[in-house]
Write a protein that holds these residues in place. Structure first.
Motif, PDB file in Angstrom:
ATOM      1  N   SER A   1      36.839  38.106  16.077  1.00 38.74           N
ATOM      2  CA  SER A   1      36.198  38.603  17.302  1.00 38.74           C
ATOM      3  C   SER A   1      37.197  39.158  18.305  1.00 38.74           C
ATOM      4  O   SER A   1      36.826  39.948  19.183  1.00 38.74           O
ATOM      5  CB  SER A   1      35.380  37.484  17.961  1.00 38.74           C
ATOM      6  N   THR A   2      38.478  38.764  18.196  1.00 40.25           N
ATOM      7  CA  THR A   2      39.478  39.268  19.134  1.00 40.25           C
ATOM      8  C   THR A   2      40.015  40.641  18.734  1.00 40.25           C
ATOM      9  O   THR A   2      40.767  41.260  19.489  1.00 40.25           O
ATOM     10  CB  THR A   2      40.663  38.290  19.255  1.00 40.25           C
ATOM     11  N   GLN A   3      39.652  41.130  17.535  1.00 43.57           N
ATOM     12  CA  GLN A   3      40.123  42.426  17.067  1.00 43.57           C
ATOM     13  C   GLN A   3      39.058  43.515  17.161  1.00 43.57           C
ATOM     14  O   GLN A   3      39.340  44.687  16.931  1.00 43.57           O
ATOM     15  CB  GLN A   3      40.605  42.318  15.618  1.00 43.57           C
ATOM     16  N   ARG A   4      37.839  43.132  17.478  1.00 41.18           N
ATOM     17  CA  ARG A   4      36.746  44.105  17.515  1.00 41.18           C
ATOM     18  C   ARG A   4      36.955  45.154  18.596  1.00 41.18           C
ATOM     19  O   ARG A   4      36.802  46.362  18.355  1.00 41.18           O
ATOM     20  CB  ARG A   4      35.419  43.371  17.731  1.00 41.18           C
ATOM     21  N   LEU A   5      37.301  44.715  19.786  1.00 42.93           N
ATOM     22  CA  LEU A   5      37.494  45.657  20.897  1.00 42.93           C
ATOM     23  C   LEU A   5      38.720  46.541  20.689  1.00 42.93           C
ATOM     24  O   LEU A   5      38.630  47.762  20.890  1.00 42.93           O
ATOM     25  CB  LEU A   5      37.580  44.880  22.214  1.00 42.93           C
ATOM     26  N   PRO A   6      39.885  46.012  20.297  1.00 45.23           N
ATOM     27  CA  PRO A   6      41.041  46.881  20.064  1.00 45.23           C
ATOM     28  C   PRO A   6      40.813  47.940  18.994  1.00 45.23           C
ATOM     29  O   PRO A   6      41.256  49.085  19.139  1.00 45.23           O
ATOM     30  CB  PRO A   6      42.139  45.897  19.643  1.00 45.23           C
ATOM     31  N   VAL A   7      40.128  47.574  17.906  1.00 45.21           N
ATOM     32  CA  VAL A   7      39.865  48.541  16.831  1.00 45.21           C
ATOM     33  C   VAL A   7      38.973  49.671  17.330  1.00 45.21           C
ATOM     34  O   VAL A   7      39.244  50.856  17.083  1.00 45.21           O
ATOM     35  CB  VAL A   7      39.224  47.831  15.615  1.00 45.21           C
TER      36      VAL A   7
ATOM     37  N   ASN B   1      30.401  38.034  24.598  1.00 48.17           N
ATOM     38  CA  ASN B   1      29.869  36.716  24.250  1.00 48.17           C
ATOM     39  C   ASN B   1      30.233  35.722  25.351  1.00 48.17           C
ATOM     40  O   ASN B   1      30.775  36.117  26.394  1.00 48.17           O
ATOM     41  CB  ASN B   1      30.363  36.253  22.874  1.00 48.17           C
ATOM     42  N   HIS B   2      29.984  34.466  25.128  1.00 42.12           N
ATOM     43  CA  HIS B   2      30.175  33.477  26.192  1.00 42.12           C
ATOM     44  C   HIS B   2      31.651  33.291  26.562  1.00 42.12           C
ATOM     45  O   HIS B   2      31.963  32.760  27.624  1.00 42.12           O
ATOM     46  CB  HIS B   2      29.582  32.125  25.760  1.00 42.12           C
ATOM     47  N   SER B   3      32.560  33.741  25.674  1.00 41.25           N
ATOM     48  CA  SER B   3      33.996  33.592  25.944  1.00 41.25           C
ATOM     49  C   SER B   3      34.631  34.852  26.525  1.00 41.25           C
ATOM     50  O   SER B   3      35.820  34.851  26.861  1.00 41.25           O
ATOM     51  CB  SER B   3      34.730  33.202  24.654  1.00 41.25           C
ATOM     52  N   THR B   4      33.867  35.916  26.635  1.00 39.30           N
ATOM     53  CA  THR B   4      34.398  37.187  27.150  1.00 39.30           C
ATOM     54  C   THR B   4      34.620  37.096  28.658  1.00 39.30           C
ATOM     55  O   THR B   4      33.728  36.653  29.391  1.00 39.30           O
ATOM     56  CB  THR B   4      33.425  38.341  26.860  1.00 39.30           C
TER      57      THR B   4
ATOM     58  N   SER C   1      34.567  37.906  32.535  1.00 35.75           N
ATOM     59  CA  SER C   1      33.461  38.535  33.262  1.00 35.75           C
ATOM     60  C   SER C   1      33.710  40.011  33.564  1.00 35.75           C
ATOM     61  O   SER C   1      32.783  40.829  33.502  1.00 35.75           O
ATOM     62  CB  SER C   1      33.197  37.779  34.564  1.00 35.75           C
ATOM     63  N   ASN C   2      34.967  40.367  33.899  1.00 37.76           N
ATOM     64  CA  ASN C   2      35.239  41.772  34.218  1.00 37.76           C
ATOM     65  C   ASN C   2      35.096  42.661  32.990  1.00 37.76           C
ATOM     66  O   ASN C   2      34.626  43.795  33.072  1.00 37.76           O
ATOM     67  CB  ASN C   2      36.641  41.919  34.819  1.00 37.76           C
ATOM     68  N   VAL C   3      35.493  42.152  31.810  1.00 39.79           N
ATOM     69  CA  VAL C   3      35.335  42.899  30.581  1.00 39.79           C
ATOM     70  C   VAL C   3      33.862  43.004  30.199  1.00 39.79           C
ATOM     71  O   VAL C   3      33.371  44.067  29.785  1.00 39.79           O
ATOM     72  CB  VAL C   3      36.134  42.241  29.428  1.00 39.79           C
ATOM     73  N   ALA C   4      33.134  41.911  30.362  1.00 38.39           N
ATOM     74  CA  ALA C   4      31.709  41.899  30.036  1.00 38.39           C
ATOM     75  C   ALA C   4      30.932  42.896  30.890  1.00 38.39           C
ATOM     76  O   ALA C   4      30.011  43.560  30.402  1.00 38.39           O
ATOM     77  CB  ALA C   4      31.147  40.496  30.235  1.00 38.39           C
ATOM     78  N   SER C   5      31.331  43.039  32.154  1.00 38.53           N
ATOM     79  CA  SER C   5      30.654  43.985  33.046  1.00 38.53           C
ATOM     80  C   SER C   5      30.826  45.425  32.561  1.00 38.53           C
ATOM     81  O   SER C   5      29.876  46.217  32.547  1.00 38.53           O
ATOM     82  CB  SER C   5      31.213  43.846  34.465  1.00 38.53           C
ATOM     83  N   VAL C   6      32.042  45.757  32.136  1.00 42.07           N
ATOM     84  CA  VAL C   6      32.304  47.102  31.613  1.00 42.07           C
ATOM     85  C   VAL C   6      31.533  47.321  30.320  1.00 42.07           C
ATOM     86  O   VAL C   6      30.965  48.392  30.087  1.00 42.07           O
ATOM     87  CB  VAL C   6      33.815  47.301  31.382  1.00 42.07           C
ATOM     88  N   GLN C   7      31.485  46.323  29.473  1.00 44.81           N
ATOM     89  CA  GLN C   7      30.766  46.447  28.200  1.00 44.81           C
ATOM     90  C   GLN C   7      29.281  46.720  28.418  1.00 44.81           C
ATOM     91  O   GLN C   7      28.673  47.511  27.700  1.00 44.81           O
ATOM     92  CB  GLN C   7      30.930  45.168  27.377  1.00 44.81           C
TER      93      GLN C   7
ATOM     94  N   PRO D   1      40.212  40.375  24.038  1.00 48.31           N
ATOM     95  CA  PRO D   1      39.338  39.255  24.358  1.00 48.31           C
ATOM     96  C   PRO D   1      38.294  39.067  23.257  1.00 48.31           C
ATOM     97  O   PRO D   1      37.948  40.031  22.555  1.00 48.31           O
ATOM     98  CB  PRO D   1      38.678  39.695  25.664  1.00 48.31           C
ATOM     99  N   PRO D   2      37.772  37.877  23.076  1.00 48.20           N
ATOM    100  CA  PRO D   2      36.721  37.669  22.076  1.00 48.20           C
ATOM    101  C   PRO D   2      35.416  38.325  22.516  1.00 48.20           C
ATOM    102  O   PRO D   2      34.976  38.161  23.659  1.00 48.20           O
ATOM    103  CB  PRO D   2      36.584  36.140  22.027  1.00 48.20           C
ATOM    104  N   VAL D   3      34.813  39.124  21.644  1.00 48.62           N
ATOM    105  CA  VAL D   3      33.551  39.804  21.944  1.00 48.62           C
ATOM    106  C   VAL D   3      32.672  39.789  20.692  1.00 48.62           C
ATOM    107  O   VAL D   3      33.170  39.630  19.575  1.00 48.62           O
ATOM    108  CB  VAL D   3      33.775  41.266  22.401  1.00 48.62           C
ATOM    109  N   ASP D   4      31.383  39.984  20.882  1.00 48.54           N
ATOM    110  CA  ASP D   4      30.480  40.120  19.738  1.00 48.54           C
ATOM    111  C   ASP D   4      30.511  41.532  19.181  1.00 48.54           C
ATOM    112  O   ASP D   4      30.234  41.760  18.001  1.00 48.54           O
ATOM    113  CB  ASP D   4      29.046  39.759  20.150  1.00 48.54           C
TER     114      ASP D   4
END
Length: 208
Positions: A40-46, A129-132, A134-140, A120-123
């Protein structure tokens, strides 16, 4: 109006096709594919790396489309003025183009923020997800909407372009020009009737 402008049309159409196709593939392919990565930590960078590689190509496509669109508008300006309905369609097309440019530009700014977010960990690219953080989650969450707005706007541009192509058929041009001439004639007639009425009223008042 019978002159050919193949280079301008090609720039317009190829640029728009790449703009639309790239945004749609990115939403389905890049973002969708990144969500399948197990870590989950590689999804956003890829996903960010994929979008960063596409950005220069997309910019060139948009530039080609705009150059072709402006060139076509200049060469078709006599028909825009003479044929009823063409000016209105051109206004709609311009509004869609400006909107698509604004959304594309803002999406890229958000994408750059996600690139700098690290891993960061994301779905998914647009799903926190719950571990993302807040600032990253807002952009997503913003990107989740905008990733579909770009293909929707550019797809609408393709439809309007097809409609304007139909307007260039000889029968449509003739009807449009006759319609414009009829409108102008009607306006002149109304103005003439108004002037006649005012003259008659002045004469009646003078007679009193």
């Amino acid at each position: 109006m019978s002159e050919r402008h193949t280079a301008l049309r090609s720039m317009h159409d190829l640029g728009l096709a790449a703009w639309f196709g790239g945004s749609l593939m990115g939403a389905f392919g890049v973002n969708g594919g990144a969500a399948r990565i197990n870590d989950s930590t590689q999804r956003l960078p890829v996903a960010s790396a994929g979008w960063a590689k596409w950005t220069p190509v997309n910019a060139a496509a948009i530039g080609a489309h705009l150059a072709g669109a402006v060139g076509e508008l200049v060469t078709e300006s006599p028909r825009v003025a003479a044929q009823a309905g063409v000016g209105r369609a051109s206004s709609v097309k311009t509004a869609l183009t400006v909107s698509a440019l604004a959304v594309t530009g803002y999406s890229r700014l958000l994408g750059m923020k996600l690139e700098k977010a690290g891993n960061p960990p994301v779905d998914g690219t647009t799903e926190p997800n719950h571990s993302t953080p807040s600032n990253v989650a807002s952009v997503q969450r913003q990107m989740k909407v905008l990733q579909w707005a770009v293909p929707a706007l550019t797809g609408a541009l393709i439809v309007v372009t097809a409609y304007m192509g139909e307007q260039q058929k000889p029968g449509q041009v003739l009807r449009g020009m006759l319609g414009r001439a009829g409108t102008l004639g009607s306006m002149k007639g109304i103005g003439k009737m108004a002037m006649t009425g005012m003259t008659g009223r002045k004469m009646a008042m003078s007679g009193r």
